[in-house]
Design an enzyme around this catalytic site. Structure first.
Site, PDB file in Angstrom:
ATOM      1  N   ALA A  78      14.932  46.133 -14.596  1.00  0.00           N
ATOM      2  CA  ALA A  78      16.348  45.978 -14.922  1.00  0.00           C
ATOM      3  C   ALA A  78      16.648  46.432 -16.348  1.00  0.00           C
ATOM      4  O   ALA A  78      15.838  46.260 -17.263  1.00  0.00           O
ATOM      5  CB  ALA A  78      16.766  44.523 -14.739  1.00  0.00           C
ATOM      6  N   PHE A 143      12.892  42.642 -17.340  1.00  0.00           N
ATOM      7  CA  PHE A 143      13.617  43.472 -18.307  1.00  0.00           C
ATOM      8  C   PHE A 143      12.808  44.722 -18.623  1.00  0.00           C
ATOM      9  O   PHE A 143      11.675  44.641 -19.108  1.00  0.00           O
ATOM     10  CB  PHE A 143      13.880  42.665 -19.576  1.00  0.00           C
ATOM     11  CG  PHE A 143      14.665  43.399 -20.631  1.00  0.00           C
ATOM     12  CD1 PHE A 143      15.795  44.132 -20.302  1.00  0.00           C
ATOM     13  CD2 PHE A 143      14.282  43.347 -21.960  1.00  0.00           C
ATOM     14  CE1 PHE A 143      16.530  44.799 -21.280  1.00  0.00           C
ATOM     15  CE2 PHE A 143      15.007  44.004 -22.940  1.00  0.00           C
ATOM     16  CZ  PHE A 143      16.132  44.731 -22.598  1.00  0.00           C
ATOM     17  N   CYS A 144      13.400  45.878 -18.373  1.00  0.00           N
ATOM     18  CA  CYS A 144      12.706  47.153 -18.538  1.00  0.00           C
ATOM     19  C   CYS A 144      12.141  47.329 -19.945  1.00  0.00           C
ATOM     20  O   CYS A 144      11.011  47.770 -20.120  1.00  0.00           O
ATOM     21  CB  CYS A 144      13.665  48.298 -18.200  1.00  0.00           C
ATOM     22  SG  CYS A 144      13.034  49.947 -18.574  1.00  0.00           S
ATOM     23  N   PHE A 145      12.921  46.968 -20.959  1.00  0.00           N
ATOM     24  CA  PHE A 145      12.524  47.277 -22.328  1.00  0.00           C
ATOM     25  C   PHE A 145      11.448  46.342 -22.868  1.00  0.00           C
ATOM     26  O   PHE A 145      10.925  46.563 -23.952  1.00  0.00           O
ATOM     27  CB  PHE A 145      13.751  47.281 -23.250  1.00  0.00           C
ATOM     28  CG  PHE A 145      14.524  48.568 -23.165  1.00  0.00           C
ATOM     29  CD1 PHE A 145      14.378  49.552 -24.130  1.00  0.00           C
ATOM     30  CD2 PHE A 145      15.362  48.818 -22.094  1.00  0.00           C
ATOM     31  CE1 PHE A 145      15.070  50.747 -24.043  1.00  0.00           C
ATOM     32  CE2 PHE A 145      16.051  50.006 -21.988  1.00  0.00           C
ATOM     33  CZ  PHE A 145      15.908  50.981 -22.964  1.00  0.00           C
ATOM     34  N   LYS A 159       9.161  49.956 -28.063  1.00  0.00           N
ATOM     35  CA  LYS A 159       9.840  50.736 -27.037  1.00  0.00           C
ATOM     36  C   LYS A 159      11.290  50.980 -27.426  1.00  0.00           C
ATOM     37  O   LYS A 159      12.025  50.054 -27.734  1.00  0.00           O
ATOM     38  CB  LYS A 159       9.784  50.014 -25.690  1.00  0.00           C
ATOM     39  CG  LYS A 159      10.443  50.792 -24.548  1.00  0.00           C
ATOM     40  CD  LYS A 159      10.140  50.167 -23.206  1.00  0.00           C
ATOM     41  CE  LYS A 159      10.847  50.886 -22.078  1.00  0.00           C
ATOM     42  NZ  LYS A 159      10.470  50.361 -20.747  1.00  0.00           N
TER      43      LYS A 159
END
Length: 281
Positions: A78, A143-145, A159
């Site tokens: 996400a 969470f993608c990050f 990142k």
């Protein structure tokens, strides 16, 4: 190599995903040239990956912040789309000099992103695929990050940018984001994170404000320089907009897609009908 460059107005998450897939469908049918689209989200939205369960994000927190939730056609985790310009590229992966695989095309397109960030004064890198210590820092978050992969841009070990792909034969849609700012309160509540350590944003990396225009100009220049691309500013074709409307009505704007990854039965035939007309040529 000639590409289209499209600047879209801020749109809802459902419309943005419908437009991205419409571009992929048109290009994979041989009806448009490679395209870079730059866009924003209004209202801000959380996009979840194709295979991700919606329960992995806090829907109540999204509602309290006024954020939409949309399911992407691409994989991954996400992403909160708030203080950013999102990019979407549609291209035939076979023109990538390093091969048409997912990893080869990620690294090829990353050259454009890295060149654009360098113009702003940021030295970004892709992680070394042999260095597993930087990968999956927070394996239990959606969470993608908070998780790094070999396809993500990093600055000083943090990142900065994430990306995801959807494929139709050799043709690919890659969309990604580089946040200009971070809303830590929203991120913590939506994704259940605390004690942020492993991700950053452009303004933190530069220690100054970055305007949307400055960022988009640098990104376009970076793609042009690193990939040898000449851009023609254009818009989506009427037929792409018709495809997007169908995709919005029967897929991305529908609750059953967002929650359960189900599309309405008539979608496939309606898309095929538009593509078969050959109006793009």
């Amino acid at each position: 190599m000639q590409w289209r460059l499209i600047y879209s107005p801020p749109l809802s998450g459902s419309w943005n995903m419908a437009l991205d897939e419409a571009m992929l469908l048109a290009h994979s049918a041989g009806l448009t040239i490679p395209t870079l689209r730059l866009y924003r989200w209004s209202p801000p939205a959380v996009s979840i990956g194709l295979l991700q369960r919606i329960e992995t994000v806090n829907e109540s927190a999204c509602s309290q912040f006024g954020f939409d939730i949309v399911r992407r056609p691409s994989g991954g985790d996400a992403v909160l789309h708030q203080h950013e310009v999102t990019y979407a590229v549609v291209v035939d992966g076979r023109i990538c000099p390093e091969g048409s695989s997912v990893m080869a095309t990620y690294r090829w397109l990353a050259k454009g992103l890295i060149a654009g960030l360098r113009k702003l004064g940021v030295e970004a890198f892709l992680p070394d695929s042999n260095d597993q210590s930087r990968l999956s820092s927070h394996p239990f978050t959606s969470f993608c990050f908070a998780r790094s992969s070999v396809a993500d841009l990093t600055v000083d070990g943090l990142k900065l940018g994430g990306a995801a792909q959807a494929r139709r034969r050799y043709f690919l849609l890659q969309h990604g984001s580089i946040p200009l700012q971070l809303d830590i309160e929203a991120i913590e509540q939506i994704f259940g994170l605390s004690g942020r350590k492993d991700f950053t944003c452009l303004e933190e990396a530069l220690k100054r404000k970055v305007s949307l225009q400055e960022f988009t100009e640098a990104l376009v220049a970076g793609f042009s320089e690193a990939l040898g691309v000449s851009f023609t500013v254009s818009g989506l074709t009427p037929e792409e907009l018709r495809l997007a409307e169908i995709l919005f009505q029967h897929k991305y704007g529908a609750e059953e897609w967002t929650r359960e990854r189900k599309v309405r039965p008539e979608l496939t035939s309606k898309v095929a009908e538009i593509l078969a007309q050959g109006d793009f040529r």
